[in-house]
Scaffold this active site. Structure first.
Site, PDB file in Angstrom:
ATOM      1  CE  LYS A   1      17.752  65.152 123.030  1.00  0.00           C
ATOM      2  NZ  LYS A   1      19.134  64.679 123.002  1.00  0.00           N
TER       3      LYS A   1
ATOM      4  CD  GLU B   1      18.505  78.841 130.909  1.00  0.00           C
ATOM      5  OE1 GLU B   1      17.778  77.813 130.890  1.00  0.00           O
ATOM      6  OE2 GLU B   1      19.666  78.834 131.323  1.00  0.00           O
TER       7      GLU B   1
ATOM      8  N   GLY C   1      21.767  67.727 121.630  1.00  0.00           N
ATOM      9  CA  GLY C   1      21.415  69.138 121.468  1.00  0.00           C
ATOM     10  C   GLY C   1      22.380  69.889 120.563  1.00  0.00           C
ATOM     11  NE  ARG C   2      28.099  68.395 123.037  1.00  0.00           N
ATOM     12  CZ  ARG C   2      27.520  67.787 124.061  1.00  0.00           C
ATOM     13  NH1 ARG C   2      26.414  68.295 124.572  1.00  0.00           N
ATOM     14  NH2 ARG C   2      28.014  66.679 124.577  1.00  0.00           N
TER      15      ARG C   2
HETATM   16  C1  G6Q Z   1      23.646  70.479 124.027  1.00  0.00           C
HETATM   17  C2  G6Q Z   1      23.209  70.630 125.391  1.00  0.00           C
HETATM   18  C3  G6Q Z   1      22.521  71.936 125.698  1.00  0.00           C
HETATM   19  C4  G6Q Z   1      21.057  71.974 125.283  1.00  0.00           C
HETATM   20  C5  G6Q Z   1      20.386  73.159 125.973  1.00  0.00           C
HETATM   21  C6  G6Q Z   1      18.954  73.324 125.574  1.00  0.00           C
HETATM   22  O1  G6Q Z   1      24.176  69.508 123.590  1.00  0.00           O
HETATM   23  O2  G6Q Z   1      22.498  69.532 125.782  1.00  0.00           O
HETATM   24  O3  G6Q Z   1      23.177  73.034 125.163  1.00  0.00           O
HETATM   25  O4  G6Q Z   1      20.948  72.059 123.897  1.00  0.00           O
HETATM   26  O5  G6Q Z   1      20.500  73.021 127.351  1.00  0.00           O
HETATM   27  O6  G6Q Z   1      18.240  72.181 125.862  1.00  0.00           O
HETATM   28  P1  G6Q Z   1      16.791  71.959 125.311  1.00  0.00           P
HETATM   29  O7  G6Q Z   1      16.877  71.882 123.819  1.00  0.00           O
HETATM   30  O8  G6Q Z   1      16.305  70.693 125.910  1.00  0.00           O
HETATM   31  O9  G6Q Z   1      15.982  73.149 125.726  1.00  0.00           O
END
Ligand code: G6Q
Length: 554
Positions: free
Chosen positions: A206, A212, A267-268
């Protein structure tokens, strides 16, 4: 929302909880032949049996009163209306728009989001068609049959869980891998199994800044180039799924190869968006649409069904009862379906990242408990592992048992055996087995009086341990969509009752910040590093020792 009414509802529930403490579900079933009927509801293709909870009809009345006092109906309306209910990030929460098709209903800042959603969906559809038909090939003219999704957290768990669950729908010849961990073992393990000429990398992030994902994406690109591919080939083999077009273009992926989503998709909650491209490429776009349709059906149910018949609301209220009134601090998710083996991991994030909070929306501390520990494994595997504690441990752990009536892999009596266990475990948790029953059973089996005295206490099951059962016909894209959305709305409902923001995740920031500070102090490839003394003594000692070991090659 009315603070006084909320407080009063909690008090009523506490008093009622104390009255219920001495009741055993075994007796509740014996006394009321209609119990299973009373606590059974259906919606969006799913059936929920919540009769094996320590509840009476009045329990539900009190819980529903709490939900009303907390303003659930108004908050649900605000959610669907695109109000910025994620107040700490000033964002709307509209993942429901991603599985709808109707224009004019979902607005952010007064602007309909559907034209954007539909356009992106159309782009995904035609991209899938081009990949699957071979219209879009790899740089050397081969079909792109291997998908590697590089992402983490919400950009990994949802699509990975869905792809596993929908294995029977995988298109022939198509393969998918998920790389999430910055531990090089993750990427290396996948790179060993793939051919650069037939691989399409999806960089799913996102923000497009996540350490990572960016590290894995850079390494994947280097590997790709090291396989004799040119920079010009990257456009045929790397695609970005993101909200951040600038960072995507800086990485070297142009707009045509980027699929967008928006800040109002958490994200989730993002598997329904462009983040789901790995799903669509693996099971085909039509099946991806069916997944969306299943979730949409649950959205409609959540919006329209009366509260007392509303599956997500009921699931949330039961969870509140178990957590806040009966004091259960852990909840097991137990799918009796191997395809759902990543579902507990998915929910671990969905529930704990959403509702693992201790500050209310108004900035004050919550007074009771919020999210319990969520964990689980598919049945029957878990039975041979941690169910011992569910049956006889000192903590009482609530559970959701989930199963389809039919399997994609009907083989002899496998599925009947699976279902027998699915039925027996909650039954055993509910009924238990008393000392008198154990003794009588041992006596019948010819045990000596001495053995009966010593062994019998160990064979007692207290029972009265609550669980829900969720069943559906078969694990299809549609039923899976409905199941995921059921939990999403359960999470929302609980957040409303706890008066917390279920859609931010500030709790993940501190560790990230500290890792950023520590990284330059670590030996990257065995080079000498000065001793560090600026952290706490434990961190200093660990860091210095790790550096020593890295430098000595030990
Ligand atoms: C989900 C969180 C988290 C996120 C990751 C990856 O609700 O915000 O799990 O999805 O940290 O983030 P990016 O999609 O921005 O890489």
């Amino acid at each position: 929302m009315n603070d006084f009414a909320i407080e009063k509802s909690w008090q009523v529930l506490q008093t009622h909880g104390a009255e219920m403490a001495s009741l055993h579900m075994r007796d509740l079933f014996a006394k009321d032949p209609d119990r299973a009927q009373k606590f059974w509801r259906e919606g969006a293709g799913l059936a929920l049996d919540f009769s094996k909870n320590r509840i009476l009809p009045e329990t539900m009345t009190h819980l529903l009163a709490l939900a009303k006092a907390a303003g659930l109906e108004q908050k649900r309306a605000a959610l669907f209306a695109g109000e910025k209910i994620n107040t700490t990030e000033d964002r709307a929460v509209l993942h429901m728009a991603l599985r709808d098709h109707r224009e004019g209903l979902y607005k952010v800042d007064g602007k309909d989001v559907m034209p954007l959603v539909l356009a992106e969906r159309a782009k995904m559809k035609s991209f899938c068609a081009d990949i699957h038909s071979g219209k879009r090939l790899g740089a050397s003219g081969k079909k792109l049959t291997t998908i590697v999704n590089i992402g983490i957290g919400g950009s990994d768990l949802g699509p990975a869980m869905v792809c596993e669950a929908l294995k029977p729908y995988w298109l022939q010849g198509q393969r998918v891998f998920f790389v999430s961990n910055v531990d090089g073992a993750d990427l290396a393990g996948v790179l060993q199994q793939i051919d650069p000429e037939t691989t399409l990398f999806l960089i799913a992030s996102k923000t497009f800044t996540t350490q990572e994902t960016m590290t894995n994406a850079q390494s994947a690109r280097q590997w790709f180039l090291a396989q004799g591919r040119s920079k010009a080939d990257i456009a045929r083999h790397f695609v970005a799924l993101s909200t951040n077009s600038q960072a995507v273009s800086e990485f070297g992926i142009d707009g045509d190869n980027m699929f967008q989503f928006w800040d109002w998709v958490g994200g989730r909650y993002s598997l329904w968006s462009a983040i789901g491209l790995s799903i669509a490429l693996t099971v085909g776009y039509d099946n991806f649409e069916k997944l969306l349709m299943g979730a949409h059906e649950m959205d409609r149910h959540f919006q329209q069904a009366p509260m007392e018949d509303n599956l997500p609301i009921l699931l949330a209220l039961i969870a509140i009862w178990n957590r806040n009134i009966l004091g259960m601090s852990a909840h097991a998710v137990l799918p009796y379906d191997q395809g759902l083996h990543r579902f507990p991991a998915f929910l671990q994030q969905a529930e704990m990242e959403s509702n693992g909070k201790s500050v209310k929306l108004d900035g004050t501390n919550v007074t009771g408990e919020t999210c319990p520990v969520i964990f689980g494994e598919p049945g029957t595997n878990g039975q041979h592992a941690f169910y011992q504690m569910l049956h006889q441990g000192t903590d009482i752990i609530s559970a959701d048992f989930i199963a389809p009536a039919r399997s994609h892999y009907e083989m002899g009596d496998h599925h009947a055996k699976l279902l027998a266990n699915f039925l027996a475990q909650p039954q055993a948790l509910m009924q238990g087995k008393s000392l008198a029953e154990v003794k009588a059973e041992m006596k019948r089996a010819g045990a000596s009086d001495g053995d009966i005295e010593t062994i019998a206490p160990h064979r007692v099951f207290p029972g009265n341990r609550p669980s829900n059962a969720i069943i559906f016909e078969k694990l299809t894209p549609q039923s899976l969509g409905a199941l995921i959305a059921l939990y999403e709305h359960k999470i929302f409902t609980q957040g409303v009752i706890w008066q917390i923001n279920s859609f931010d995740q500030w709790g993940v920031e501190l560790g990230k910040q500290m890792a950023g500070a520590i990284l330059p102090e670590l030996s990257v490839s065995g080079e000498a590093k000065p001793k560090v003394s600026k952290h706490d003594a434990s961190t200093n000692r660990l860091l210095n020792h790790l550096n020593d070991m890295r430098q000595s090659g030990a």
